[in-house]
Scaffold this active site. Structure first.
Site, PDB file in Angstrom:
ATOM      1  N   SER A   1       1.421  -1.359   0.117  1.00  0.00           N
ATOM      2  CA  SER A   1      -0.353   0.079   0.670  1.00  0.00           C
ATOM      3  C   SER A   1       0.838   1.538  -0.088  1.00  0.00           C
ATOM      4  CB  SER A   1      -1.008   0.002   1.069  1.00  0.00           C
ATOM      5  OG  SER A   1      -2.012  -1.111   1.328  1.00  0.00           O
TER       6      SER A   1
ATOM      7  N   LYS B   1       0.393   2.769  -3.337  1.00  0.00           N
ATOM      8  CA  LYS B   1      -0.591   3.908  -3.210  1.00  0.00           C
ATOM      9  C   LYS B   1      -0.359   5.094  -3.804  1.00  0.00           C
ATOM     10  CE  LYS B   1      -4.094   0.473  -1.288  1.00  0.00           C
ATOM     11  NZ  LYS B   1      -4.560  -0.003   0.498  1.00  0.00           N
TER      12      LYS B   1
ATOM     13  N   TYR C   1      -4.115  -2.506 -10.404  1.00  0.00           N
ATOM     14  CA  TYR C   1      -3.884  -1.942  -9.004  1.00  0.00           C
ATOM     15  C   TYR C   1      -2.967  -3.300  -8.523  1.00  0.00           C
ATOM     16  CZ  TYR C   1      -4.936  -2.464  -3.898  1.00  0.00           C
ATOM     17  OH  TYR C   1      -4.629  -2.813  -2.433  1.00  0.00           O
TER      18      TYR C   1
ATOM     19  N   TYR D   1      -5.245   3.723   7.918  1.00  0.00           N
ATOM     20  CA  TYR D   1      -6.393   3.131   8.168  1.00  0.00           C
ATOM     21  C   TYR D   1      -6.913   2.984   9.327  1.00  0.00           C
ATOM     22  CZ  TYR D   1      -3.434   0.851   4.927  1.00  0.00           C
ATOM     23  OH  TYR D   1      -2.564   0.502   3.848  1.00  0.00           O
TER      24      TYR D   1
ATOM     25  N   VAL E   1       1.078  -3.358   3.968  1.00  0.00           N
ATOM     26  CA  VAL E   1       1.842  -5.669   3.983  1.00  0.00           C
ATOM     27  C   VAL E   1       2.302  -5.930   4.103  1.00  0.00           C
ATOM     28  CG1 VAL E   1      -1.527  -5.505   4.730  1.00  0.00           C
ATOM     29  CG2 VAL E   1       0.333  -6.363   2.703  1.00  0.00           C
TER      30      VAL E   1
HETATM   31  N1  GLN Z   1      -2.005  -5.286  -2.129  1.00  0.00           N
HETATM   32  C1  GLN Z   1      -3.082  -5.156  -0.613  1.00  0.00           C
HETATM   33  C2  GLN Z   1      -3.821  -5.473  -0.791  1.00  0.00           C
HETATM   34  O1  GLN Z   1      -5.074  -5.154  -1.718  1.00  0.00           O
HETATM   35  C3  GLN Z   1      -2.161  -3.842  -0.162  1.00  0.00           C
HETATM   36  C4  GLN Z   1      -3.016  -3.787   1.957  1.00  0.00           C
HETATM   37  C5  GLN Z   1      -2.020  -3.061   2.125  1.00  0.00           C
HETATM   38  O2  GLN Z   1      -0.551  -2.717   2.420  1.00  0.00           O
HETATM   39  N2  GLN Z   1      -2.659  -2.484   3.482  1.00  0.00           N
HETATM   40  O3  GLN Z   1      -4.632  -6.479  -0.076  1.00  0.00           O
END
Ligand code: GLN
Length: 303
Positions: A62, A65, A187, A239, A257
């Site tokens: 993430s 992103k 994505y 989050y 993650v």
């Molecule tokens: N690729 C992971 C997902 O879509 C990214 C989630 C994350 O890093 N919080 O679940």
């Protein structure tokens, strides 16, 4: 100053025996050695300090992103906020509940639904989104070797059931312009980008440097856009733990993650930490502790 401090923090965090779990819902991420640990700081005045596994690549997940949003913000300006909001979700990164209640409009670009909406915009705006996103990340990283990890990409593509649910829900509300599988594909590629802690802290310096790539005349985001993106990272980057991160660390940042966290102090430095063991909210346990110790010992935070 930073060198001794990072050494102290590295030792201290390692003595705490903090517990966490590796992300296993993306099977490839569970293959990483759980005891990896890296801290790397890059300062505005061009100093670098690292300790631990700072030259090993890890999956940004993430954290990437932020880069997709940066590019979309650069391309669309404020119009990007017709696709995503700027409110913290207070929910897990892959939650569906709020999205249903809010007619498929993602709260912010840093939850999965928001990043999927941003990937949809990038597909509409770019001729070859996969290559252009990578070139953009290479440019801001000042590193032509940054790339996607095909094994991580494939692993998530096979198992990304929740992301499929999110995008179909948004599509049902008329929020997604492109084919859902194409958006998911972009994505998953985005999330599979890998960097070392050293490369990541260098890349994040952009956000500490008013949107200008350090050592270049290139302004990627305006000063005001950079301030706003930093505000989104502060309120939404972790989050349903964004409050806790702000409370304990007090810097804008973003977690993934894969166990990475990138954070920055505007006008001062960017830091990347990596340890794959995550807490229940999906944030690196050692990473959060290390950053808490850093801002506490330094006595600097943005508050
Ligand atoms: N690729 C992971 C997902 O879509 C990214 C989630 C994350 O890093 N919080 O679940």
């Amino acid at each position: 100053m930073f060198k001794n401090l990072l050494e102290q923090i590295y030792k201290e965090v390692n003595t705490l025996n903090l517990e966490g779990q590796q992300a296993s819902y993306i099977p490839e991420l569970a293959n990483v050695q759980p005891n990896k640990f890296a801290l790397h700081i890059t300062t505005i005045d061009k100093k670098h300090y690292g300790i631990g596994d700072v030259n090993e690549k890890f999956s940004l997940q993430s954290i990437a992103k932020v880069f997709a949003f940066t590019l979309a913000y650069q391309l669309k300006g404020s119009a990007i906020f017709q696709h995503v909001g700027v409110e913290p979700s207070g929910n897990p990164f892959n939650s569906l509940i709020q999205l249903e209640q809010e007619q498929g409009f993602p709260r912010n670009p840093l939850i999965n639904a928001g990043a999927l909406a941003i990937c949809d915009v990038l597909i509409s705006e770019l001729n070859n989104p996969e290559d252009e996103i990578l070139s953009f990340v290479r440019k801001i990283a000042r590193n032509k070797t940054i790339t996607y990890n095909p094994a991580v990409y494939q692993s998530e593509k096979k198992t990304g059931y929740r992301n499929r649910a999110l995008i179909h829900l948004m599509k049902s509300f008329g929020r997604i312009q492109n084919e859902t599988e194409n958006v998911l594909d972009l994505y998953f590629k985005l999330c599979s980008i890998e960097m070392t802690a050293s490369e990541l802290s260098k890349t994040f310096l952009l956000y500490a440097n008013s949107g200008i790539i350090p050592d270049s005349p290139e302004q990627i985001l305006t000063e005001s856009q950079t301030k706003r993106l930093n505000a989104i990272m502060q309120t939404c980057g972790f989050y349903d733990e964004a409050g806790e991160f702000t409370f304990r660390v007090g810097l804008p940042g973003k977690s993934g993650v894969g166990g990475g966290i990138a954070a920055l102090h505007p006008g001062k430095y960017a830091i990347a930490v990596w340890s794959p063991l995550l807490n229940a909210k999906g944030n690196s346990v050692k990473g959060m502790k290390a950053l808490e110790l850093l801002t506490t010992k330094l006595g600097w935070s943005i508050f």
